[in-house]
Design a protein around this motif. Structure first.
Motif, PDB file in Angstrom:
ATOM      1  N   SER A 122     -17.148 106.667  10.704  1.00 48.60           N
ATOM      2  CA  SER A 122     -15.698 106.472  10.761  1.00 48.60           C
ATOM      3  C   SER A 122     -15.047 107.832  10.901  1.00 48.60           C
ATOM      4  CB  SER A 122     -15.182 105.767   9.505  1.00 48.60           C
ATOM      5  OG  SER A 122     -15.441 106.550   8.359  1.00 48.60           O
ATOM      6  N   GLY A 123     -13.882 107.841  11.493  1.00 46.56           N
ATOM      7  CA  GLY A 123     -13.213 109.118  11.656  1.00 46.56           C
ATOM      8  C   GLY A 123     -11.808 108.974  12.188  1.00 46.56           C
ATOM      9  N   THR A 124     -11.230 110.128  12.453  1.00 46.16           N
ATOM     10  CA  THR A 124      -9.880 110.186  13.009  1.00 46.16           C
ATOM     11  C   THR A 124      -9.894 111.095  14.234  1.00 46.16           C
ATOM     12  OG1 THR A 124      -9.273 112.031  11.566  1.00 46.16           O
ATOM     13  CG2 THR A 124      -8.732 109.803  10.788  1.00 46.16           C
ATOM     14  N   PHE A 125      -8.880 110.932  15.046  1.00 44.14           N
ATOM     15  CA  PHE A 125      -8.714 111.804  16.213  1.00 44.14           C
ATOM     16  C   PHE A 125      -7.237 112.047  16.447  1.00 44.14           C
ATOM     17  CE2 PHE A 125      -8.898 107.457  17.779  1.00 44.14           C
ATOM     18  CZ  PHE A 125      -7.826 107.385  18.652  1.00 44.14           C
ATOM     19  N   GLU A 126      -6.951 113.160  17.093  1.00 45.72           N
ATOM     20  CA  GLU A 126      -5.590 113.484  17.495  1.00 45.72           C
ATOM     21  C   GLU A 126      -5.568 113.749  18.985  1.00 45.72           C
ATOM     22  OE1 GLU A 126      -3.568 115.587  13.577  1.00 45.72           O
ATOM     23  OE2 GLU A 126      -3.674 116.681  15.453  1.00 45.72           O
ATOM     24  N   ALA A 127      -4.517 113.274  19.614  1.00 45.22           N
ATOM     25  CA  ALA A 127      -4.336 113.496  21.038  1.00 45.22           C
ATOM     26  C   ALA A 127      -2.882 113.861  21.291  1.00 45.22           C
ATOM     27  CB  ALA A 127      -4.706 112.246  21.827  1.00 45.22           C
ATOM     28  N   ILE A 128      -2.672 114.723  22.243  1.00 41.55           N
ATOM     29  CA  ILE A 128      -1.322 115.057  22.691  1.00 41.55           C
ATOM     30  C   ILE A 128      -1.146 114.387  24.041  1.00 41.55           C
ATOM     31  CG2 ILE A 128       0.308 116.873  23.306  1.00 41.55           C
ATOM     32  CD1 ILE A 128      -1.283 118.745  21.455  1.00 41.55           C
ATOM     33  N   LEU A 129      -0.241 113.428  24.078  1.00 38.15           N
ATOM     34  CA  LEU A 129      -0.057 112.629  25.288  1.00 38.15           C
ATOM     35  C   LEU A 129       1.196 113.058  26.045  1.00 38.15           C
ATOM     36  CD1 LEU A 129      -0.907 109.084  23.904  1.00 38.15           C
ATOM     37  CD2 LEU A 129      -2.402 110.697  25.069  1.00 38.15           C
ATOM     38  N   PRO A 130       1.191 112.880  27.351  1.00 37.93           N
ATOM     39  CA  PRO A 130       2.404 113.165  28.114  1.00 37.93           C
ATOM     40  C   PRO A 130       3.480 112.143  27.781  1.00 37.93           C
ATOM     41  CG  PRO A 130       0.748 112.161  29.521  1.00 37.93           C
ATOM     42  CD  PRO A 130       0.096 112.408  28.185  1.00 37.93           C
ATOM     43  N   LYS A 152      -7.449 116.463  21.158  1.00 43.57           N
ATOM     44  CA  LYS A 152      -7.411 117.789  20.544  1.00 43.57           C
ATOM     45  C   LYS A 152      -8.359 117.910  19.360  1.00 43.57           C
ATOM     46  CE  LYS A 152      -4.576 118.972  23.569  1.00 43.57           C
ATOM     47  NZ  LYS A 152      -5.175 119.586  24.736  1.00 43.57           N
ATOM     48  N   ARG A 153      -8.691 116.784  18.733  1.00 44.50           N
ATOM     49  CA  ARG A 153      -9.555 116.856  17.553  1.00 44.50           C
ATOM     50  C   ARG A 153     -10.185 115.498  17.313  1.00 44.50           C
ATOM     51  NH1 ARG A 153      -9.036 115.344  12.387  1.00 44.50           N
ATOM     52  NH2 ARG A 153      -6.881 114.705  12.656  1.00 44.50           N
ATOM     53  N   ILE A 154     -11.473 115.513  16.974  1.00 41.62           N
ATOM     54  CA  ILE A 154     -12.168 114.318  16.493  1.00 41.62           C
ATOM     55  C   ILE A 154     -12.930 114.751  15.250  1.00 41.62           C
ATOM     56  CG2 ILE A 154     -13.941 112.567  16.924  1.00 41.62           C
ATOM     57  CD1 ILE A 154     -13.321 112.760  19.885  1.00 41.62           C
ATOM     58  N   GLN A 155     -12.762 114.006  14.182  1.00 42.17           N
ATOM     59  CA  GLN A 155     -13.441 114.312  12.916  1.00 42.17           C
ATOM     60  C   GLN A 155     -14.065 113.024  12.414  1.00 42.17           C
ATOM     61  OE1 GLN A 155     -10.755 115.966  10.042  1.00 42.17           O
ATOM     62  NE2 GLN A 155     -12.329 116.241   8.506  1.00 42.17           N
ATOM     63  N   VAL A 156     -15.361 113.080  12.056  1.00 40.56           N
ATOM     64  CA  VAL A 156     -16.036 111.857  11.626  1.00 40.56           C
ATOM     65  C   VAL A 156     -16.800 112.070  10.326  1.00 40.56           C
ATOM     66  CG1 VAL A 156     -16.310 110.999  13.990  1.00 40.56           C
ATOM     67  CG2 VAL A 156     -18.165 112.282  12.920  1.00 40.56           C
ATOM     68  N   ARG A 157     -17.120 110.944   9.712  1.00 38.46           N
ATOM     69  CA  ARG A 157     -17.944 110.903   8.501  1.00 38.46           C
ATOM     70  C   ARG A 157     -19.008 109.832   8.714  1.00 38.46           C
ATOM     71  NH1 ARG A 157     -17.221 112.226   2.983  1.00 38.46           N
ATOM     72  NH2 ARG A 157     -15.278 113.171   3.622  1.00 38.46           N
ATOM     73  N   PHE A 158     -20.229 110.182   8.354  1.00 35.60           N
ATOM     74  CA  PHE A 158     -21.338 109.239   8.468  1.00 35.60           C
ATOM     75  C   PHE A 158     -21.420 108.428   7.184  1.00 35.60           C
ATOM     76  CE2 PHE A 158     -22.203 112.978  11.009  1.00 35.60           C
ATOM     77  CZ  PHE A 158     -22.490 112.422  12.243  1.00 35.60           C
ATOM     78  N   SER A 159     -21.507 107.093   7.305  1.00 37.76           N
ATOM     79  CA  SER A 159     -21.515 106.266   6.104  1.00 37.76           C
ATOM     80  C   SER A 159     -22.789 105.482   5.865  1.00 37.76           C
ATOM     81  CB  SER A 159     -20.348 105.281   6.089  1.00 37.76           C
ATOM     82  OG  SER A 159     -19.673 105.175   7.264  1.00 37.76           O
ATOM     83  N   ASN A 183       4.677 114.570  20.712  1.00 36.97           N
ATOM     84  CA  ASN A 183       3.802 113.634  21.435  1.00 36.97           C
ATOM     85  C   ASN A 183       2.383 113.562  20.888  1.00 36.97           C
ATOM     86  OD1 ASN A 183       6.085 113.356  22.946  1.00 36.97           O
ATOM     87  ND2 ASN A 183       5.155 113.923  24.869  1.00 36.97           N
ATOM     88  N   ILE A 184       2.212 113.821  19.611  1.00 41.44           N
ATOM     89  CA  ILE A 184       0.894 113.751  18.993  1.00 41.44           C
ATOM     90  C   ILE A 184       0.661 112.337  18.456  1.00 41.44           C
ATOM     91  CG2 ILE A 184      -0.573 114.600  17.111  1.00 41.44           C
ATOM     92  CD1 ILE A 184       0.935 117.284  17.383  1.00 41.44           C
ATOM     93  N   VAL A 185      -0.473 111.773  18.839  1.00 36.61           N
ATOM     94  CA  VAL A 185      -0.898 110.460  18.363  1.00 36.61           C
ATOM     95  C   VAL A 185      -2.145 110.667  17.515  1.00 36.61           C
ATOM     96  CG1 VAL A 185      -1.809 108.209  19.057  1.00 36.61           C
ATOM     97  CG2 VAL A 185       0.051 109.244  20.344  1.00 36.61           C
ATOM     98  N   VAL A 186      -2.165 110.039  16.329  1.00 35.73           N
ATOM     99  CA  VAL A 186      -3.326 110.092  15.452  1.00 35.73           C
ATOM    100  C   VAL A 186      -3.933 108.694  15.428  1.00 35.73           C
ATOM    101  CG1 VAL A 186      -4.165 110.585  13.122  1.00 35.73           C
ATOM    102  CG2 VAL A 186      -2.213 111.866  14.032  1.00 35.73           C
ATOM    103  N   GLY A 187      -5.241 108.640  15.589  1.00 35.97           N
ATOM    104  CA  GLY A 187      -5.913 107.352  15.582  1.00 35.97           C
ATOM    105  C   GLY A 187      -7.135 107.387  14.697  1.00 35.97           C
TER     106      GLY A 187
END
Length: 154
Positions: A124-132, A77-84, A106-110
């Protein structure tokens, strides 16, 4: 992959990319339309004081590829990154990630990182996924009294 299959702290398999090549940078320039000579022309890199550097979006794309290798693209559902740090031709990039949070519904944040062989984080970044849910899938089948298989309908 189901929501119940993941726990906070679980790591995803490392995705190793081939070393960044000059040919790859030229191809990416053509595909992306980013023809900034800093990415392909030696003299431009010298004048900038950096040498030739990879497109940041190329490295971000690698990070996103890692996420969609670990989890189905339809669930992201979302990917957000930062360039380092800048990435240079010849560097080998590995994509690493892990689960950092499980939320309701059922939201997983990674987190995801693109790192070189020296361990320097490039993106580096984060992402969110909605899993079954495995629980929902099994419960739905078990409680459906009208569920039947009739081979005459085939």
């Amino acid at each position: 992959m189901y929501y119940e299959d993941l726990q906070v702290g679980d790591s995803f398999p490392v995705m190793k990319k081939d070393p960044i090549s000059r040919v790859q940078l030229v191809k990416f320039a053509g595909a992306s339309g980013d023809f900034n000579p800093l990415h392909t022309v030696e003299e431009a890199g010298k004048q900038a004081g950096t040498g030739i550097i990879a497109h940041g979006m190329l490295i971000m794309g690698m990070a996103s590829q890692g996420v969609t290798t670990w989890l189905s693209r339809k669930n992201i559902k979302r990917i957000q990154v930062r360039f380092s740090k800048m990435t240079y031709p010849g560097e080998t990039i590995e994509i690493v990630g892990r689960v950092i949070e499980k939320k309701a519904d059922n939201i997983v944040v990674g987190e995801v990182q693109a790192v070189n062989s020296l361990g320097e984080v490039k993106v580096s970044g984060t992402f969110e996924a909605i899993l079954p849910s495995r629980q929902f899938s099994l419960k739905g089948i078990q409680n459906n009294e009208n569920f039947s298989f009739d081979k005459t309908n085939i």
